[in-house]
Design a protein around this motif. Structure first.
Motif, short mmCIF file in Angstrom:
data_model
loop_
_atom_site.label_atom_id
_atom_site.label_comp_id
_atom_site.label_asym_id
_atom_site.label_seq_id
_atom_site.Cartn_x
_atom_site.Cartn_y
_atom_site.Cartn_z
N SER A 278 -11.41 -14.31 -18.03
CA SER A 278 -10.34 -13.41 -18.43
C SER A 278 -9.87 -12.51 -17.29
O SER A 278 -8.68 -12.30 -17.13
N ILE A 279 -10.81 -12.00 -16.47
CA ILE A 279 -10.39 -11.15 -15.36
C ILE A 279 -11.39 -11.26 -14.22
O ILE A 279 -12.59 -11.16 -14.44
N ASN A 280 -10.89 -11.48 -13.03
CA ASN A 280 -11.75 -11.56 -11.86
C ASN A 280 -12.27 -10.17 -11.52
O ASN A 280 -11.60 -9.17 -11.79
N PRO A 281 -13.47 -10.09 -10.95
CA PRO A 281 -14.07 -8.79 -10.66
C PRO A 281 -13.12 -7.87 -9.88
O PRO A 281 -12.43 -8.32 -8.96
N PHE A 282 -13.10 -6.62 -10.27
CA PHE A 282 -12.23 -5.65 -9.60
C PHE A 282 -12.94 -4.30 -9.52
O PHE A 282 -13.89 -4.05 -10.26
N LYS A 483 -6.91 -8.15 -9.33
CA LYS A 483 -6.30 -6.93 -8.81
C LYS A 483 -5.92 -7.20 -7.36
O LYS A 483 -6.76 -7.61 -6.56
N ILE A 484 -4.64 -6.99 -7.03
CA ILE A 484 -4.21 -7.38 -5.68
C ILE A 484 -3.83 -6.19 -4.82
O ILE A 484 -3.54 -6.35 -3.64
N GLY A 485 -3.85 -5.02 -5.39
CA GLY A 485 -3.51 -3.90 -4.53
C GLY A 485 -3.46 -2.59 -5.28
O GLY A 485 -3.62 -2.55 -6.50
N GLU A 486 -3.32 -1.51 -4.52
CA GLU A 486 -3.23 -0.20 -5.14
C GLU A 486 -2.13 0.61 -4.45
O GLU A 486 -1.98 0.53 -3.23
N LEU A 487 -1.38 1.33 -5.23
CA LEU A 487 -0.34 2.18 -4.67
C LEU A 487 -0.64 3.61 -5.07
O LEU A 487 -1.19 3.86 -6.13
N LYS A 488 -0.29 4.56 -4.22
CA LYS A 488 -0.45 5.94 -4.66
C LYS A 488 0.64 6.84 -4.12
O LYS A 488 1.28 6.53 -3.11
N GLY A 489 0.82 7.95 -4.83
CA GLY A 489 1.76 8.97 -4.41
C GLY A 489 3.16 8.43 -4.15
O GLY A 489 3.76 7.79 -5.00
N ALA A 490 3.62 8.66 -2.92
CA ALA A 490 5.00 8.33 -2.59
C ALA A 490 5.24 6.82 -2.53
O ALA A 490 6.37 6.35 -2.60
N GLU A 491 4.14 6.06 -2.37
CA GLU A 491 4.31 4.60 -2.32
C GLU A 491 4.82 4.03 -3.64
O GLU A 491 5.30 2.92 -3.70
N ILE A 492 4.59 4.81 -4.73
CA ILE A 492 4.90 4.26 -6.04
C ILE A 492 6.40 4.24 -6.27
O ILE A 492 7.05 5.27 -6.35
N SER A 493 6.93 3.05 -6.33
CA SER A 493 8.33 2.89 -6.69
C SER A 493 8.46 1.49 -7.26
O SER A 493 7.62 0.62 -7.02
N GLU A 494 9.51 1.27 -8.00
CA GLU A 494 9.67 -0.03 -8.63
C GLU A 494 9.68 -1.14 -7.60
O GLU A 494 9.06 -2.18 -7.76
N ILE A 495 10.37 -0.87 -6.49
CA ILE A 495 10.53 -1.92 -5.50
C ILE A 495 9.20 -2.25 -4.84
O ILE A 495 8.88 -3.41 -4.60
N ASN A 496 8.36 -1.22 -4.61
CA ASN A 496 7.05 -1.47 -4.01
C ASN A 496 6.14 -2.27 -4.91
O ASN A 496 5.39 -3.12 -4.45
N VAL A 497 6.20 -1.96 -6.21
CA VAL A 497 5.38 -2.71 -7.16
C VAL A 497 5.80 -4.16 -7.14
O VAL A 497 4.97 -5.08 -7.03
#
Lengths: 506, 359
Positions: A278-282, A483-497
């Motif tokens: 169901s989900i690979n280790p993260f 899980k392929i990545g993490e975004l935080k703060g200013a990185e968070i935008s629709e285009i970045n996701v």
């Protein structure tokens, strides 16, 4: 705009449910060759209006005319006979039957006392061909995607009769291409003179396809408008009966606060958590006072992660820490004891208990936490229920109302109230705003931010990226059960996701 | 007028209205067609009469309907109760038995084992039977009908093994008190039911058990996600149902002063399910009323007694019973939906006429 072109007219329709006036003197007019959107918040009466038209519910007063002739369908079987076909919100087909069987179920052509399967298959192919679909009609329905199933439902509806087609949220499980395909078909049907009633929560789609908009609010008619002459802001304002600009502003301000409040103090931490298949280790870390988002497409593993975290699916790898103490979470009860809460995306099947009252639904998790013996007195139960009904603005005549009688948005609020009542420290909210109206949506989003501001940890899952961007201070991105990545703060935008999802490993 | 209507509506909406109504209709029928039905005599300080008799005879069924209500509320069913009843009766009978001894030249019967021990062993066995059902259904996820079918079949075999295929007669005076003794003028078993009912009502109303059970019966998945221990609750329901059947088995054995593994409690599971349904409970689970089921059990027993009393030939009693049950059931569901739209009086006549026609 003469009256000669009128296909369906509904005059002064009233319908009352116990304690709720679902429709109050509503008028509705549908013309030949028109796509007519019905808009409104949850509980506005859209579905009820459709159900009255299709004979599922019976209006207490008011008249319905089809092509100028008064009709009053008593059962859902009668409406199709009159020429009104409906495709309901949830796909109403039998997944274990073949495509052709689904299209002809209940009205199979008979020859020599037997079902004429050749004829069934042939006509099914023709019906699907009208929608530009070519399938193996003898294949089982559940072998096909939800989008195809939706198309089969439409093919069935069209094959039964073709004067009026009612589509109740047909696009909620379709992707962009499929939606475009559906719209193409709708335009074709429209050009053939059919009247189509289209219910959706997606405002963009309303503008893309509809000619007319009827707006309902709290069971009352706000008005009927030409789509071209009503701009989006006006539409939203009319639907929620409030000034939208103000709404947007308060939400944005809250976001800024929440962003600032996020800190490094982890409430929950997991390493290598996973469940085979169901989900690979993260790894994941959720801090107090932050809104952590799980982003990704449907089936990417975001819901599966939440289920493993909450112990619904027992993890088969990894270790977890709560408040820096090692813990084992194997069942939801374990998680709840540690102060977790989980609002499932499937509100009806995994969330509310429809046959119980609002009061009982709200205290259920708290009582579960307290155990069987320490039963809350009736008075305590009432106090808790009243408190959250007021706090979350749940619209109901009484806390003794059955939750099944409430609108989707209010059911969602009851579910939230259930978990707030447990004073949970970590709230896992899976699609908390799905299928609820703009007003309730804004309230829920505000609540999410408020919870974080109060120092709670929130794990938010939503398919609506703008909502995720608006609420989250950190975001884990999932793709293909990983899980392929993490975004935080200013990185968070629709285009970045989207870039993260598209790019695979970040 | 308006307020009057509202009150009528509230009355009819109440789950207990239709079971009580059905009971009343049957009693009214009995009043007119059976002479002396309502007569109650006092003989040696004990009350006798058809009404007392019905309640007394209904006690095993009332016990079982209480357990069955909980199981059905959880979304399951327990068709093994008749066999559990037989097991419990067999154990009690064989353990008490009764040996003839002479003390100072006077005949006495003494029990093999102390009566309390015998009863305790029988009840423990019954609860174990219930736990077995719980293991299959709650833990292993076997369909409830199939799961309890196993004990329905195997249980009667076990009962026969215990009595070695014989009908065991009990010769021990104190044991008879349970099923046919009197206390303060009334049959003793009625007090047993009342006490047990009070205990269950306490469990259901004063602890969260009732709430959990209704939640679980209505939506099992959400109940689990809400942190309820779904398995434990289901397990408890089957255990209680087993206990109820065990108590019923002891009462039956005491009443007939013997244990007949072949026939004790045969088909009683159907009457128990029927009691629950006639009590206004949904077979789908969720909301339930234990009191309703107890009234349902009284309806079933009144019906059985009435059919025998009016002299329906034995070969067709089951058919007549089935027909009357259908009528009662239809009235309940139909009227429940239409509530005030159909005048209650005409429905009552209908039921009465149906009863007449069949008798």
């Amino acid at each position: 705009m003469g009256t000669e072109n009128v296909l369906v007219r509904m005059d002064g329709i009233c319908k009352e449910f116990p304690g709720v006036k679902a429709l109050d003197n509503v008028d509705f007019t549908l013309r030949h060759g028109e796509i007519h959107a019905v808009c409104g918040e949850n509980g506005a009466g859209k579905s009820t209006l459709i159900k009255v038209l299709t004979g599922v519910e019976h209006n207490e007063s008011g008249k319905i005319y089809l092509d100028g002739v008064a009709i009053s369908p008593k059962t859902p079987m009668e409406a199709p006979a009159l020429g009104i076909s409906t495709v309901y919100q949830e796909v109403n087909l039998c997944p274990n039957l073949s495509v052709a069987e689904n299209i002809f179920i209940g009205r199979e052509p008979i020859r020599n006392g037997k079902i004429d399967w050749k004829e069934v298959n042939k006509r099914s192919e023709i019906a699907l061909a009208k929608l530009n679909l070519k399938l193996d009609v003898s294949g089982r329905l559940d072998e096909y995607s939800v989008a195809i199933q939706q198309m089969v439902a439409i093919a069935r509806a069209l094959d039964i009769s073709a004067k009026v087609l009612v589509l109740d949220e047909p696009t909620s499980s379709l992707n962009k291409i499929e939606v475009a395909n559906l719209f193409r078909i709708m335009r074709k049907l429209k050009s053939e003179g059919m009247g189509i009633i289209f219910i959706t929560h997606f405002l963009e789609q309303v503008y893309e396809i509809s000619d007319q908009i009827t707006i309902l609010r709290n069971g009352q008619l706000v008005g009927q408008f030409e789509t071209a002459k009503l701009d989006r802001l006006q539409l939203i304002a009319k639907m929620i009966g409030k000034d939208l600009a103000e709404f947007e502003k308060t939400i944005k301000e809250d976001v800024r606060d929440a962003g600032a409040a996020a800190n490094e103090d982890a409430f929950y931490q997991a390493r290598n958590l996973g469940q085979q298949g169901s989900i690979n280790p993260f790894d994941i870390k959720i801090g107090k006072g932050e809104v952590m988002g799980l982003a990704g497409l449907l089936g990417s593993g975001r819901t599966e992660s939440a289920r493993v975290i909450f112990g619904i699916d027992e993890p088969d790898s990894g270790e977890t820490e709560v408040d820096n103490k090692k813990v084992e979470i194997k069942t939801p009860a374990d998680a709840i004891r540690l102060g977790f809460a989980f609002c499932s995306e499937n509100r009806k099947t995994e969330g509310i208990v429809a046959n119980l009252t609002i009061r009982e639904n709200i205290i259920l998790a708290l009582q579960g936490k307290r155990g069987m013996g320490a039963y809350l007195s009736h008075k305590e139960q009432e106090e808790i229920a009243e408190k959250y009904v007021k706090l979350l603005n749940i619209i109901t005549p009484s806390i003794e109302q059955l939750v099944g009688n409430l609108s989707g948005g209010n059911q969602q609020k009851v579910l939230l109230a259930r978990w707030l009542a447990t004073e949970a420290e970590l709230l896992i909210l899976d699609e908390p705003t799905r299928g609820i109206d703009i007003g309730a949506k804004a309230e829920v989003q505000k609540l999410v931010l408020q919870l974080a501001a109060d120092g709670k940890a929130v794990l938010l899952i939503s398919s609506e990226l703008d909502e995720m961007v608006r609420c989250c201070s950190r975001m884990a991105v999932y793709k293909d059960k990983q899980k392929i990545g993490e975004l935080k703060g200013a990185e968070i935008s629709e285009i970045n996701v989207m870039k993260t999802i598209a790019g695979g490993q970040k | 007028m308006e307020s009057r209507k509202k009150m009528d509506k509230r009355l009819i909406d109440n789950q207990l209205f239709w079971p009580l109504f059905a009971l009343a209709v049957l009693l009214v029928f009995d009043f007119f067609y059976l002479k002396g039905f309502f007569q109650i005599e006092i003989v040696e300080g004990h009350l006798y009469g058809s009404l007392i008799d019905i309640v007394n005879r209904a006690t095993p069924l009332m016990f079982m309907s209480i357990g069955m209500t909980l199981v059905i509320a959880s979304g399951g069913i327990d068709i093994s109760v008749g066999s559990v009843l037989a097991i419990s009766g067999a154990i009690t009978a064989i353990m008490i038995g009764g040996d003839l001894v002479f003390v100072d030249g006077v005949q006495h019967h003494v029990a093999h084992y102390p009566m309390a021990v015998a009863i305790l062993v029988a009840l423990v066995a019954a609860v174990v039977g219930g736990l077995w059902n719980g293991l299959l259904i709650a833990k292993l996820g076997v369909n409830a009908m199939v799961g309890t079918l196993i004990l329905l079949v195997a249980g009667r075999g076990i009962a026969q093994l215990i009595v070695d295929g014989n009908v065991i007669t009990v010769y021990y005076e104190p044991f008879f008190y349970i099923g046919s003794g009197f206390f303060l003028g009334l049959p003793f078993s009625i007090y047993l039911v009342a006490a047990f009912l009070a205990l269950i009502m306490w469990l259901v109303k004063k602890t969260a058990f009732g709430l959990f059970l209704e939640a679980l019966g209505s939506n099992r998945v959400s109940s689990r996600f809400t942190g309820l221990n779904v398995q434990k609750i289901m397990w408890a329901c089957y255990a209680i149902s087993g206990l109820c059947a065990g108590i019923a088995g002891i009462i039956v054995a005491s009443e007939v002063k013997s244990a007949d593994a072949n026939n004790a409690g045969l088909f009683i599971e159907l009457d128990a399910i029927l009691s629950v349904v006639l009590g206004g409970n949904s077979m789908a689970g969720g909301r339930f009323s234990v009191i309703g089921s107890v009234i349902g059990a009284l309806v079933v027993q009144t019906l059985t007694t009435t059919i025998y009393a009016v002299g329906v030939p034995p070969e067709v009693t089951m058919v007549v019973k089935a027909l009357v049950v259908i009528v009662i059931y239809l009235i309940q569901s139909q009227m429940g939906m239409k509530t005030l739209k159909t005048p209650a009086a005409s429905a009552g006549e209908g039921a009465l006429k149906a009863g007449e026609a069949k008798s």
